[in-house]
Design an enzyme around this catalytic site. Structure first.
Site, PDB file in Angstrom:
ATOM      1  N   MET A 116     -17.459 -30.962 -30.038  1.00  0.00           N
ATOM      2  CA  MET A 116     -16.782 -31.923 -30.889  1.00  0.00           C
ATOM      3  C   MET A 116     -17.841 -32.796 -31.569  1.00  0.00           C
ATOM      4  O   MET A 116     -18.264 -33.808 -31.022  1.00  0.00           O
ATOM      5  CB  MET A 116     -15.825 -32.767 -30.049  1.00  0.00           C
ATOM      6  N   PRO A 117     -18.295 -32.421 -32.748  1.00  0.00           N
ATOM      7  CA  PRO A 117     -19.248 -33.265 -33.469  1.00  0.00           C
ATOM      8  C   PRO A 117     -18.607 -34.592 -33.881  1.00  0.00           C
ATOM      9  O   PRO A 117     -17.450 -34.637 -34.293  1.00  0.00           O
ATOM     10  CB  PRO A 117     -19.602 -32.443 -34.704  1.00  0.00           C
ATOM     11  N   ILE A 118     -19.392 -35.661 -33.734  1.00  0.00           N
ATOM     12  CA  ILE A 118     -18.967 -36.988 -34.175  1.00  0.00           C
ATOM     13  C   ILE A 118     -20.015 -37.496 -35.153  1.00  0.00           C
ATOM     14  O   ILE A 118     -21.198 -37.554 -34.828  1.00  0.00           O
ATOM     15  CB  ILE A 118     -18.823 -37.965 -32.994  1.00  0.00           C
TER      16      ILE A 118
END
Length: 64
Positions: free
Chosen positions: A1-3
């Site tokens: 999950m890239p933020i």
């Protein structure tokens, strides 16, 4: 999950912000393989009197 966190000076239109998060999401998805629905983009807008470069507030730059 890239933020992805983006700090920017306030003043852009809602349309510009929508385009920004769409383009960033597309770029992250393309380059990481992460599905778009798993990419989080956080925009933090700040006022010009809360940001400085070289010890000079951005709000003071415009006054010069």
């Amino acid at each position: 999950m890239p933020i992805v966190h983006i700090d920017l000076i306030a003043g852009r239109s809602q349309e510009q912000l929508k385009n920004l998060v769409k383009d960033v999401t597309d770029a992250v998805s393309k380059n990481t393989g992460a599905p778009a629905e798993h990419i989080h983009v956080i925009l933090s807008e700040m006022q010009k009197n809360r940001y400085s470069v070289g010890g000079v507030l951005k709000s003071d730059e415009e006054a010069e």
